[in-house]
Design an enzyme around this catalytic site. Sequence first.
Site, PDB file in Angstrom:
ATOM      1  N   GLY A 143       0.860  -1.173   0.000  1.00  0.00           N
ATOM      2  CA  GLY A 143       0.000   0.000   0.000  1.00  0.00           C
ATOM      3  C   GLY A 143       0.897   1.223   0.000  1.00  0.00           C
ATOM      4  N   MET A 163       2.412   4.956   1.278  1.00  0.00           N
ATOM      5  CA  MET A 163       2.811   5.440   2.594  1.00  0.00           C
ATOM      6  C   MET A 163       1.572   5.814   3.413  1.00  0.00           C
ATOM      7  SD  MET A 163       5.473   8.576   3.254  1.00  0.00           S
ATOM      8  CE  MET A 163       4.244   9.820   2.814  1.00  0.00           C
ATOM      9  N   GLY A 172      -0.434   1.876   6.850  1.00  0.00           N
ATOM     10  CA  GLY A 172      -0.378   1.011   8.018  1.00  0.00           C
ATOM     11  C   GLY A 172       0.439  -0.260   7.843  1.00  0.00           C
ATOM     12  N   ASP A 176       9.858  -6.079   7.147  1.00  0.00           N
ATOM     13  CA  ASP A 176       9.314  -4.744   6.902  1.00  0.00           C
ATOM     14  C   ASP A 176      10.265  -3.935   6.018  1.00  0.00           C
ATOM     15  OD1 ASP A 176       7.239  -2.872   7.224  1.00  0.00           O
ATOM     16  OD2 ASP A 176       8.371  -1.802   8.769  1.00  0.00           O
ATOM     17  N   GLU A 177       9.720  -2.876   5.402  1.00  0.00           N
ATOM     18  CA  GLU A 177      10.495  -2.022   4.491  1.00  0.00           C
ATOM     19  C   GLU A 177      11.164  -2.876   3.412  1.00  0.00           C
ATOM     20  OE1 GLU A 177      10.058   1.055   4.812  1.00  0.00           O
ATOM     21  OE2 GLU A 177       9.619   1.461   6.915  1.00  0.00           O
TER      22      GLU A 177
END
Length: 214
Positions: A9, A11, A14, A86-87
């Site tokens: 999604g 920025m 969530g 993440d990231e």
Amino acid sequence: MAQLIFFTGPMNSGKSTLALQTDFTETQAGRSGRVFSRDDRAGEATLSSRIGLEQPAIEVTDELDFWSYVIRELTQGRRVDYLICDEAHFYTPDHIDQLARVVDELQLDVYCFAILTDFRTELFPATRRLVELCDRMELLQVRPRCWCGEPATHNARTVDGVMVTEGDQVMVGDVVPSEDRVVAYEVLCRRHHRRRMTAAVAAVTMNPEPLPFE
């Protein structure tokens, strides 16, 4: 069956919050996992959310090999049931191949959280590979909004308040680099990203919605 799941999604949708929640939920079920992140805005070896939640994480570097890491953990008697990544847009395509191998050969669940496209509206190399290899891609249901009120779909980079569409693909925002340029990011709808019309530009423009022809 274990899966490689790609949550994506723009920025502010969530992603990091969901990564933290996923780890918490898995832990509550008695499972043991590892949390990874790269270039988090809160600093190295951290997984943080813009709503203020954060926890320690393993920092991903170009040299990290996920397959070797998990094999080492398992052979040393440490339990690993899943990976939180993440990231993941900052990872390398090789990292994604390694994660797919972890899923297929070790039967561990891998949850990846990443932005799909960069500030130029181009796919990151890692997210391109995730689209090619993932078992399932999930679009986050929390949809951020552009300043105009429409759903935001694009990430815009601003330097000293001016939107730019050229430059290095990876540059962590909300920072002041050594040359004293303030780099930040803003979510926009496609129309205003095309027109390079950020909230600041719209606020000082007498007619923020020009006619769509010359």
